[in-house]
Design an enzyme around this catalytic site. Sequence first.
Site, PDB file in Angstrom:
ATOM      1  N   SER A 317       0.810  -1.202   0.000  1.00 51.09           N
ATOM      2  CA  SER A 317       0.000   0.000   0.000  1.00 51.09           C
ATOM      3  C   SER A 317       0.855   1.270   0.000  1.00 51.09           C
ATOM      4  O   SER A 317       1.501   1.576  -0.998  1.00 51.09           O
ATOM      5  CB  SER A 317      -0.961  -0.047   1.194  1.00 51.09           C
ATOM      6  OG  SER A 317      -1.999   0.873   1.051  1.00 51.09           O
ATOM      7  N   ASP A 328      10.187   5.466 -10.172  1.00 54.05           N
ATOM      8  CA  ASP A 328       9.794   6.084 -11.439  1.00 54.05           C
ATOM      9  C   ASP A 328      10.554   7.373 -11.719  1.00 54.05           C
ATOM     10  O   ASP A 328      10.855   7.684 -12.870  1.00 54.05           O
ATOM     11  CB  ASP A 328       8.290   6.372 -11.438  1.00 54.05           C
ATOM     12  CG  ASP A 328       7.470   5.174 -11.873  1.00 54.05           C
ATOM     13  OD1 ASP A 328       8.059   4.082 -12.006  1.00 54.05           O
ATOM     14  OD2 ASP A 328       6.251   5.314 -12.090  1.00 54.05           O
ATOM     15  N   LYS A 342      -0.913  -4.243  -3.060  1.00 53.13           N
ATOM     16  CA  LYS A 342      -2.169  -3.660  -2.593  1.00 53.13           C
ATOM     17  C   LYS A 342      -2.272  -2.264  -3.194  1.00 53.13           C
ATOM     18  O   LYS A 342      -1.758  -1.300  -2.641  1.00 53.13           O
ATOM     19  CB  LYS A 342      -2.196  -3.640  -1.067  1.00 53.13           C
ATOM     20  CG  LYS A 342      -3.597  -3.479  -0.482  1.00 53.13           C
ATOM     21  CD  LYS A 342      -4.049  -2.060  -0.487  1.00 53.13           C
ATOM     22  CE  LYS A 342      -5.403  -1.898   0.141  1.00 53.13           C
ATOM     23  NZ  LYS A 342      -5.840  -0.490   0.150  1.00 53.13           N
TER      24      LYS A 342
END
Length: 489
Positions: A317, A328, A342
């Site tokens: 999460s 990224d 999740k």
Amino acid sequence: MRKQFQQFSLVAFGAAVGVAASLHFSAVADRPVSTLQLPIDDLRLFSEVFGRIKSDYVEPVEDRKLLKEAINGMLTGLDPHSAFLDQEAYRDLQVGTQGEFGGLGIEVGTEEGFVKVVAPIEDTPAYRAGVKAGDLIIKLDEVSLKGISLSDAVKRMRGKPNTEVKLTVLRKGETQPLEFVVRRDVIRVKSVKARMLEPGFGLVRITQFQEHTGENLVAALNDLYKQAGGDMKGLVLDLRGNPGGLLNSAVAVSAAFLPRNALVVYTDGRTEDAKMRLTATKENYVRGAFKEDYLSKVPAAAKTVPMVVLVNGASASASEIVAGALQDHQRATVVGVQTFGKGSVQTILPLPNNQAVKLTTARYYTPGGRSIQAKGIAADIVVEDEATKVLLREADLQHHLSVEDDKSAPNTPANKRKAPTDKIITGPATGQSAAAPVQANGKPAAKDDKKAAVDPNAKKEDVQLNAALNHLKGLPIDAPTATASAAKP
């Protein structure tokens, strides 16, 4: 955007119902519900079943109980994270975000009608007793958990401090059930821990994203830089076993290492309220318009210091949001194994009488448009470690939300991120050359008497941490232990 962020201000690790779950108030609860065309035939069927139970069940059942169980079934049949919260569960959910709650200290999910341990929380009674990720809890004391709802099982595990409960578990590789007598305690989870690994190299471990995690991170970084005399050569951010927590804290942790206004995460769902773009700006991590921007006190060098993020199968999460954002933006190298996966948003919709519905309303995407749901974050350097191996992931949970294709996210720097190569990464972000071949366990490679990369005081058994430290130093990681991920970004 500010209003939307308040609506989606928290993230819940779906497998941690009532133990390390997080709260997420939403103004959506006050929005008028559109008139629905009710399925008359299905309602007739429901009424027929209801009537049969009332007239023929072996003993009388109250209407309230039947209706409550019907609501529970309606929500739990959707996905593992949607649920009805009665007064006690709603209160426990709120208390858990403060970093203090009563119980055993485990994140749990379900499998085949039993409760399965996703991960024990570090420094808690269950952790100290020897409960491990993957354990299947079949009994509490002498009561079988077969068929008991997850929320009811969690209620049974909670209790007054200093009272004991016996867990009977099935563990892979063991021929007989194991028993653990665990003494309940008030679980106080210290979310940020930090220490110097050796001169110039620091470690920050975040065990859970709580209300004050961002501020605690700032204090930890300042302390590390003070110990390093301002000369920090590399930093390890350890998110292993972190089940998630508050979304604004995840944004804060990401923002501490990213440029201002950098995209951290975005969400997409059916309603306009479910579509958000959260960036590294004060309004997206400071709760309260008039509070100071505590990230202004982060050492400037923290924005550029070479970084490794450690993850494992229990990193979930909010942890995945941070790892995905730093990956990224090419701000850090992710080391470890695939994360939990999740990647869905749960909104808490308040109901009368201090009850609520926790409903999945959106999916999370990394800045580059990658879906986290049931896929997780792939490590740039895969380093497996039996000591932290996790057997249960989002994709293993019953009724998990389906995997969705990645999306394009134009006009974001993250789209420039290169896919991991098929070779072992041997140098840090600074481009330094390797000084000597070193295995992931910190020992020099064969036929090489040069100094080992890892400090002799470091934990030799923590192969993932040692691999992270070697990578920051520009030293190669032993090929049998680590491989560069070939997964696409």
